[in-house]
Design an enzyme around this catalytic site. Structure first.
Site, PDB file in Angstrom:
ATOM      1  N   CYS A 128       0.838  -1.199   0.000  1.00  0.00           N
ATOM      2  CA  CYS A 128       0.000   0.000   0.000  1.00  0.00           C
ATOM      3  C   CYS A 128       0.876   1.254   0.000  1.00  0.00           C
ATOM      4  O   CYS A 128       0.636   2.197  -0.760  1.00  0.00           O
ATOM      5  CB  CYS A 128      -0.933  -0.003   1.205  1.00  0.00           C
ATOM      6  SG  CYS A 128      -2.238   1.250   1.128  1.00  0.00           S
ATOM      7  N   CYS A 129       1.903   1.271   0.843  1.00  0.00           N
ATOM      8  CA  CYS A 129       2.831   2.408   0.874  1.00  0.00           C
ATOM      9  C   CYS A 129       3.571   2.553  -0.452  1.00  0.00           C
ATOM     10  O   CYS A 129       3.799   3.672  -0.925  1.00  0.00           O
ATOM     11  CB  CYS A 129       3.835   2.248   2.005  1.00  0.00           C
ATOM     12  SG  CYS A 129       3.201   2.627   3.646  1.00  0.00           S
ATOM     13  N   CYS A 181      -3.390   3.927   9.481  1.00  0.00           N
ATOM     14  CA  CYS A 181      -2.137   3.353   9.986  1.00  0.00           C
ATOM     15  C   CYS A 181      -1.465   4.219  11.046  1.00  0.00           C
ATOM     16  O   CYS A 181      -0.286   4.035  11.352  1.00  0.00           O
ATOM     17  CB  CYS A 181      -1.173   3.118   8.824  1.00  0.00           C
ATOM     18  SG  CYS A 181      -1.814   1.990   7.564  1.00  0.00           S
ATOM     19  N   CYS A 203       7.791   4.028   5.752  1.00  0.00           N
ATOM     20  CA  CYS A 203       6.937   3.836   4.581  1.00  0.00           C
ATOM     21  C   CYS A 203       7.740   3.601   3.309  1.00  0.00           C
ATOM     22  O   CYS A 203       7.168   3.289   2.269  1.00  0.00           O
ATOM     23  CB  CYS A 203       6.012   5.039   4.392  1.00  0.00           C
ATOM     24  SG  CYS A 203       6.876   6.608   4.238  1.00  0.00           S
TER      25      CYS A 203
END
Length: 236
Positions: free
Chosen positions: A122-123, A208, A231
């Protein structure tokens, strides 16, 4: 000033090495002036909109400086509000960088809540890839990371060559303590994300980010309960 737009990678690497040696004990203001002297309008200041300390300092050195914000689609409303306030208050040009796909499109393609199932991916999709593309237009980027924020940042240099993104990286406030930050904020009336005063010392995407336990490092509230601590934007 060297025309960095025509400089080779080796020349930029050498510039970073010289700068790191010459400015080892430099102040944040001196580092920003060095950046502006060598890169002119070909650098960008990155901000997560936790506060506007670095933005305010950079705007004094170069009015209208580009300020890059990664709009992941998952930010707190307070963070978006801080971004808008920063653009209104300071003499800067906010570059709002977005991922290739919206959250809805990502959900449809990869399933909902990718941040919970695979936060690294996702990051990568919502931060690393968009930033990589955005930085291609610059020869240097300036960030607000500080050594006291987390063990992963304890050795953050003031100036270095960023292998991950292929440009010079300057961290003007890397050596600042929390007290240094607060003193500057108080003395200069700096805009601060209201979440900071609600107990969030490190602010990222809403799903998050949680409040860290008392005494823990500021970034322990990011991806709480997971081994993930960064990240992917600031690789040591």
């Amino acid at each position: 000033m060297t025309d960095v737009t025509t400089s080779t990678e080796n020349e930029l690497r050498e510039l970073a090495e010289r700068g790191a040696a010459e400015l080892a004990d430099a102040s944040a203001e001196e580092l920003l002036r060095w950046t502006d002297e060598h890169f002119g309008g070909n650098y960008v200041v990155a901000s997560n909109m936790q506060d506007a300390v670095l933005v305010e300092m950079a705007a004094k050195v170069r009015p209208g400086v580009d300020v890059l914000f990664l709009d992941t689609g998952y930010h707190f409303a307070e963070t978006i509000g801080t971004r808008d306030a920063v653009e209104a208050v300071y003499d800067v040009h906010v570059v709002n960088v977005t991922p290739e796909r919206t959250v809805a499109e990502q959900d449809e393609l990869l399933g909902k809540n990718l941040f919970a199932r695979d936060p690294g991916e996702c990051c990568r999709l919502r931060k690393v890839v968009p930033l990589t593309n955005a930085l291609k237009g610059y020869s240097a980027w300036v960030t607000g990371i500080r050594r006291v924020e987390a063990p992963t940042r304890a050795n953050a240099p003031l100036i270095s060559w960023d292998n991950a993104f292929g440009l010079v990286k300057i961290n003007p406030i890397a050596a600042w303590t929390d007290e240094d930050m607060q003193n500057y904020i108080d003395a200069n009336g700096i805009l601060v994300n209201p979440l900071v005063y609600e107990g969030y010392p490190s602010i990222g995407c809403a799903p998050c980010t949680s409040k860290p336990i008392p005494g823990a490092d500021p970034r322990s509230g990011r991806w709480a309960g997971l081994s993930k601590t960064e990240c992917g934007l600031h690789v040591s």
